[in-house]
Design a protein around this motif. Structure first.
Motif, PDB file in Angstrom:
ATOM      1  N   LEU A  77      39.128  50.934  40.153  1.00  8.63           N
ATOM      2  CA  LEU A  77      39.139  50.907  38.690  1.00  8.63           C
ATOM      3  C   LEU A  77      39.509  52.265  38.111  1.00  8.63           C
ATOM      4  O   LEU A  77      40.229  52.358  37.121  1.00  8.63           O
ATOM      5  N   SER A 108      42.855  51.678  36.217  1.00 10.07           N
ATOM      6  CA  SER A 108      42.498  51.246  34.868  1.00 10.07           C
ATOM      7  C   SER A 108      42.320  52.449  33.958  1.00 10.07           C
ATOM      8  O   SER A 108      42.375  53.596  34.403  1.00 10.07           O
ATOM      9  N   ALA A 128      43.685  42.122  39.114  1.00  7.03           N
ATOM     10  CA  ALA A 128      42.565  42.155  38.169  1.00  7.03           C
ATOM     11  C   ALA A 128      41.606  40.992  38.362  1.00  7.03           C
ATOM     12  O   ALA A 128      40.380  41.169  38.268  1.00  7.03           O
ATOM     13  N   VAL A 156      41.169  41.881  30.372  1.00  3.53           N
ATOM     14  CA  VAL A 156      42.455  42.055  31.043  1.00  3.53           C
ATOM     15  C   VAL A 156      42.967  40.714  31.574  1.00  3.53           C
ATOM     16  O   VAL A 156      44.150  40.377  31.432  1.00  3.53           O
ATOM     17  N   ARG A 187      43.308  48.390  30.193  1.00  6.24           N
ATOM     18  CA  ARG A 187      44.518  48.145  30.975  1.00  6.24           C
ATOM     19  C   ARG A 187      44.183  48.196  32.460  1.00  6.24           C
ATOM     20  O   ARG A 187      43.501  49.102  32.928  1.00  6.24           O
ATOM     21  N   TYR A 188      44.674  47.221  33.192  1.00  2.67           N
ATOM     22  CA  TYR A 188      44.552  47.186  34.653  1.00  2.67           C
ATOM     23  C   TYR A 188      45.690  46.321  35.163  1.00  2.67           C
ATOM     24  O   TYR A 188      45.700  45.113  34.915  1.00  2.67           O
ATOM     25  N   ARG A 192      46.995  50.431  34.879  1.00  2.00           N
ATOM     26  CA  ARG A 192      47.485  51.245  33.769  1.00  2.00           C
ATOM     27  C   ARG A 192      48.850  51.803  34.108  1.00  2.00           C
ATOM     28  O   ARG A 192      49.249  51.852  35.255  1.00  2.00           O
TER      29      ARG A 192
END
Length: 207
Positions: free
Chosen positions: A42, A46, A126, A158, A204-205, A207
């Protein structure tokens, strides 16, 4: 580096460690593929995690070579980290239903400053990351609960889901046994969704 042993990683420290591992792989005449999970995944992929205690990895299709264990020890000493900063304990918790190709994505290659590649790092997709968080579901943990809750809420956004039932469908895709008795997850998700604080405005994932 003048760091306290066992201190948390930030994103740049992990990237520096991966650069080092990539150079070691090149020196050993090998190319290593690893998947990173948990908080480190993460933090890398992310915009809603900023620190991690260690790096949970799975070596894709390989056992740990001797050169890698030596490199991990060297990095631990140089960075002031615990000897198990890079560990594969997470493999016990991986889903047998997760596909290497479709349920993971490439994060990057290392070292970053070299055309030759020694290390390729992957992160879970995700929905797979969300399923792992739902299976563990530690939002009641007084030490880690708030971060875990924020991770779950952000991953749900997400993935594009808003209800406990949709979240359980994601869990069932990867961990059908856990989803067959979802009372704990349902209770905690309903509680969690009633207090959506700690969210990133636009998570965001990757990013």
């Amino acid at each position: 580096m003048d760091e306290t042993a066992g201190s948390a990683f930030d994103r740049e420290r992990i990237l520096q460690a991966f650069d080092w591992l990539g150079r070691e792989a090149i020196a050993a005449g090998q190319r290593l593929d690893i998947a990173v999970y948990g908080g480190s995944a993460l933090m890398l992929a992310s915009n809603f995690r900023y620190a991690s205690e260690d790096v949970d990895v799975s070596l894709l299709g390989a056992a740990w070579p001797t050169w890698l264990r030596t490199a991990v020890d060297r990095i631990a000493e140089a960075f002031g980290l615990s000897q198990d900063w890079l560990n594969d304990a997470v493999e016990f918790h991986l889903s047998a239903f997760a596909d290497r190709a479709s349920d993971h994505q490439e994060f990057g290659t290392f070292p970053r400053d070299d055309e030759e590649v020694g290390l390729t790092v992957f992160v879970p997709a995700a929905d797979y990351m969300l399923a792992m968080k739902l299976k563990a579901m530690r939002i009641a943990d007084p030490a880690k609960g708030e971060q875990e809750a924020a991770d779950i809420l952000n991953l749900m956004r997400v993935v594009g889901i808003t209800t406990p039932e949709e979240a359980l469908a994601v869990l069932a895709k990867f961990y059908p046994k856990s989803a067959a008795q979802p009372e704990k997850q349902l209770f905690l998700l309903r509680h969690l969704l009633a207090r959506p604080q700690g969210l990133v405005d636009a998570p965001r994932y990757p990013r």
